[in-house]
Enzyme design. Structure first.
Site, PDB file in Angstrom:
ATOM      1  N   ASP A  31       6.012   9.910 -34.908  1.00  0.00           N
ATOM      2  CA  ASP A  31       6.983   9.198 -35.732  1.00  0.00           C
ATOM      3  C   ASP A  31       6.422   9.093 -37.155  1.00  0.00           C
ATOM      4  O   ASP A  31       5.205   9.198 -37.356  1.00  0.00           O
ATOM      5  CB  ASP A  31       7.228   7.803 -35.142  1.00  0.00           C
ATOM      6  CG  ASP A  31       8.208   6.996 -35.969  1.00  0.00           C
ATOM      7  OD1 ASP A  31       9.256   7.547 -36.343  1.00  0.00           O
ATOM      8  OD2 ASP A  31       7.924   5.814 -36.247  1.00  0.00           O
ATOM      9  N   CYS A  79       3.287   1.763   2.880  1.00  0.00           N
ATOM     10  CA  CYS A  79       4.572   1.062   2.746  1.00  0.00           C
ATOM     11  C   CYS A  79       5.568   1.916   1.965  1.00  0.00           C
ATOM     12  O   CYS A  79       6.740   2.029   2.327  1.00  0.00           O
ATOM     13  CB  CYS A  79       4.365  -0.278   2.047  1.00  0.00           C
ATOM     14  SG  CYS A  79       3.218  -1.404   2.857  1.00  0.00           S
ATOM     15  N   CYS A  96       0.845  -1.195   0.000  1.00  0.00           N
ATOM     16  CA  CYS A  96       0.000   0.000   0.000  1.00  0.00           C
ATOM     17  C   CYS A  96       0.881   1.246   0.000  1.00  0.00           C
ATOM     18  O   CYS A  96       2.107   1.172   0.099  1.00  0.00           O
ATOM     19  CB  CYS A  96      -0.934   0.008   1.213  1.00  0.00           C
ATOM     20  SG  CYS A  96      -0.082   0.248   2.790  1.00  0.00           S
TER      21      CYS A  96
END
Length: 744
Positions: A421, A6, A3
């Site tokens: 590109d 943490c 989470c």
């Protein structure tokens, strides 16, 4: 880490080291650390371990094998399936009194026990590990809520009178005042792990695909190479190759590393590295790039860079560094989580102490405490983003759009510049015959093309294949003439006898008839490749070969312009073809001969000027630019690396889906914001209600479940979003499966 709390704890622990700053990405499980030379890797790893988590230096990514028991997605899925089978009957029986039969509570207890122990074991183990390090996370709330609910239910069944065979349990808006048997709260013990595991499973699926871009780059690397020393040849591992050594590249092989050609000549296919379809003729002295394919003759190359110094390795580093970034909504969640969990635990403790001190019975005090823990469980918060992303991805797939994550949803709405590109994005990426100009007095365009196509049947050169394919189409399936005495001259062309006439398809000479010379000048101005066709020594035609625009490219660029987005064309191709494409599409700003590093530098410069930049590309050469841009958009028909490095992937064969992606991303971003607002608002309202004794744990569990269902329901509304573009039915499903199949 499980989470945002943490993440915050690891970042704070690393930040305590002198001169160290760290950004931790929960999705990738990686930390990008800036530190002075005196701080060693071991010191950083020890700091993470002191926070209660394991750490190691990054290792090369390896794809997970199908059926691997260590696959985290498989483990999460298996645990979720078993939990659902056990928990759903408990939820139904506990929350629908009409279905409660004799001894129903004992059946629920038997089903809830493995859920509270085995299914919730990951939460229990992480909560205990955090406790040893003085930390509290979302797992702490889940573990305490499940343990308290199940423990109280066990007490109520065995000692509190709730185990009577005819016991019925109905909803109550306020906790029981202590009259009658104690209530059981098994639906909370079973429902909390079920909903949280569902969110974790969705997160695990997203994490598994995170390293696919780096794995795609790794697949371009060569494992071994043949070196030539003192006239002898031997095969060695590419890691043993050193700068200055000569190595061989046979036809069809991939060039092992960056170098310079010392012997031989060939056409080198750079499409996987530069994204350009036109082959490059190389001779002694020409530079070659590792990862390119030798499409012609034998080459001897002197290595000029190896290992981390190669262009391929530099692109890989750019992608890895960009993936360590973090979305703004994730940073907000990290900050809130740092105080949310400790605050909820403090509130629960205060509630327990207050009710006990106020003279309430133990059941009432414990009930209020458990209600606080259960109602604050972060199910809605955990489901807010992944459910919206899943719904948006499913809706987008029907329109040929794959949205990868919250980063795209946060940035796409504000993009004002799109770097496009050319080859494979605005154009088809394949060589085609654009025009054939024949000498008026000669045998005619069709006959010259038939003879040229017959000779080119024996060529492996991309230009030769384009000529042969075009000749077959013009002949409407009729066989081309057989060729005798075929000969290919590197850098010059091919020749042979067809229908008894000598035919040469070669580089244009200096002396040509006026009509052919005029066609040659126009082709060179447009940047196309040209070949001269000579029959019996007489120049009869000039064939122009080049890339062509994708269908819908003009409409796509025009829609971007009407959305207020400025198009910029950046390509590795030559100046002339780039300007020709830009003129057709009315693109004012162009950049030609761009290396992957040049494209990434262009994006950085535009961002430094204050622009919000998106990049649309399809090749490995676009991967670095896709990663450093605020938003990367890749075509699914391009390379794996481009698709995996991008935030949005278009599985359709054109870029017209970009406008659909903008609309879908804006709606999805709004949905995620509404989900998060509800998740936080729900806690702001229900936690105080539980604290003052106005919620029973069962009603708290119902509210928690309802909040999760509301979040999921709001996310499912994205499946009804109307998009202006229509997916190409032919090929979209196959493209979708092909792109999805890239993920291990």
């Amino acid at each position: 880490m499980t989470c945002a709390a943490c993440v915050r704890r690891v970042e704070k622990r690393l930040g305590r080291l002198d001169g160290v700053s760290a950004t931790v990405n929960l999705a990738t499980g990686r930390a990008r650390v800036s530190h002075p030379p005196g701080v060693t890797a071991d010191a950083l790893i020890d700091a993470v371990r002191q926070a209660g988590y394991a750490a190691a230096l990054p290792a090369p990514e390896r794809p997970a094998k199908s059926g691997d028991p260590d696959d985290p997605v498989r483990r999460e899925r298996d645990r979720l399936v078993v939990t659902a089978l056990l928990a759903v009957p408990v939820l139904v029986l506990s929350m629908v009194p009409a279905l409660q039969f004799r001894n129903w509570q004992w059946l629920c207890f038997a089903l809830a026990a493995p859920v509270a122990v085995w299914s919730a074991w990951p939460f229990h183990s992480r909560a205990l590990r955090g406790l040893r390090h003085g930390a509290s996370t979302m797992d702490t709330l889940v573990s305490l809520g499940v343990a308290a609910s199940f423990s109280w239910s066990a007490y109520a069944l065995f000692l509190g009178g709730a185990g009577e065979p005819d016991m019925r349990m109905a909803f109550s808006l306020v906790p029981d005042a202590g009259h009658g048997p104690a209530h059981v709260y098994l639906e909370a013990a079973a429902g909390v792990p079920l909903f949280v595991l569902a969110g974790r499973f969705l997160e695990a699926r997203g994490r598994r695909a995170t390293g696919a871009a780096l794995r795609g780059l790794a697949r371009l690397r060569v494992r071994d190479v043949v070196v030539r020393e003192d006239g002898a040849e031997r095969r060695i591992a590419v890691e043993e190759l050193r700068v200055g050594q000569h190595f061989l590249v046979r036809p069809g092989e991939r060039i092992a590393t960056d170098g310079v050609v010392v012997e031989g000549s060939s056409a080198v296919d750079l499409s996987l590295v530069t994204g350009e379809s036109e082959p490059v003729e190389v001779r002694p002295g020409a530079e070659v790039t590792g990862g390119a394919v030798n499409a012609g003759g034998l080459l001897v190359v002197r290595a000029t860079a190896v290992g981390a110094g190669t262009r391929l390795a530099r692109i890989a580093r750019m992608v890895a560094e960009a993936q360590a970034g973090k979305a703004r909504v994730q940073r907000l969640a990290d900050s809130v989580a740092g105080v949310f969990v400790p605050a909820v635990l403090a509130v629960a403790a205060v509630v327990l102490g207050f009710w006990t001190g106020a003279g309430a019975d133990s059941q009432g005090a414990v009930t209020a405490c458990v209600a606080v823990l259960v109602v604050a469980c972060p199910c809605a918060l955990g489901l807010a983003t992944p459910t919206a992303l899943m719904a948006a991805t499913g809706r987008g797939a029907g329109a040929g759009v794959l949205v990868r994550g919250a980063r795209a949803l946060e940035t796409l709405h504000g993009v004002d510049t799109v770097v496009l590109d050319k080859t494979g994005t605005l154009t088809t990426g394949r060589m085609h015959v654009v025009r054939v100009t024949a000498r008026p007095e000669g045998p005619g365009e069709a006959e010259v093309l038939r003879l040229a196509g017959g000779v080119e049947q024996g060529s492996e050169h991309p230009v030769g294949r384009a000529v042969a394919d075009h000749a077959r189409r013009v002949q409407s399936g009729q066989a081309l003439p057989e060729v005798r005495e075929f000969r290919a001259t590197a850098g010059r062309g091919v020749s042979g006898y067809a229908d008894g006439r000598r035919v040469e398809v070669r580089t244009p000479g200096e002396t040509l008839p006026d009509a052919l010379a005029h066609a040659l000048a126009e082709a060179e101005a447009a940047g196309r490749t040209t070949v001269e066709v000579a029959v019996d020594g007489v120049a009869e035609a000039v064939i122009e070969v080049g890339d062509v625009l994708r269908p819908g490219s003009y409409r796509a660029v025009d829609r971007l312009r009407r959305l207020g987005v400025r198009p910029v064309l950046a390509s590795g191709d030559r100046e002339a073809p780039v300007r020709a494409v830009a003129a057709e599409l009315r693109i004012a700003e162009t950049h030609a001969r761009c290396t992957p590093e040049d494209k990434a530098g262009l994006v950085r410069r535009l961002r430094a000027e204050g622009h919000r930049v998106a990049v649309v590309g399809d090749g490995v050469n676009d991967a670095a630019a896709l990663s450093v841009a605020e938003l990367g958009i890749a075509l699914g028909s391009g390379t794996d690396v481009a698709a995996e490095a991008a935030d949005v992937t278009l599985v359709r064969h054109d870029i017209d889906a970009v406008a659909d992606a903008v609309r879908l991303a804006r709606r999805t971003r709004g949905t995620i914001r509404a989900n998060l607002l509800w998740a936080f608002g729900y806690n702001a309202v229900t936690v105080p209600l539980a604290a003052v004794g106005l919620l029973t744990p069962m009603l708290a569990a119902a509210a928690m479940s309802a909040s999760s269902l509301l979040v999921v329901g709001n996310s499912l509304r994205l499946r009804t979003v109307r998009l202006s573009g229509k997916a190409q039915r032919n090929g979209t499903s196959a493209d979708m499966r092909r792109v999805a199949g890239r993920k291990p």
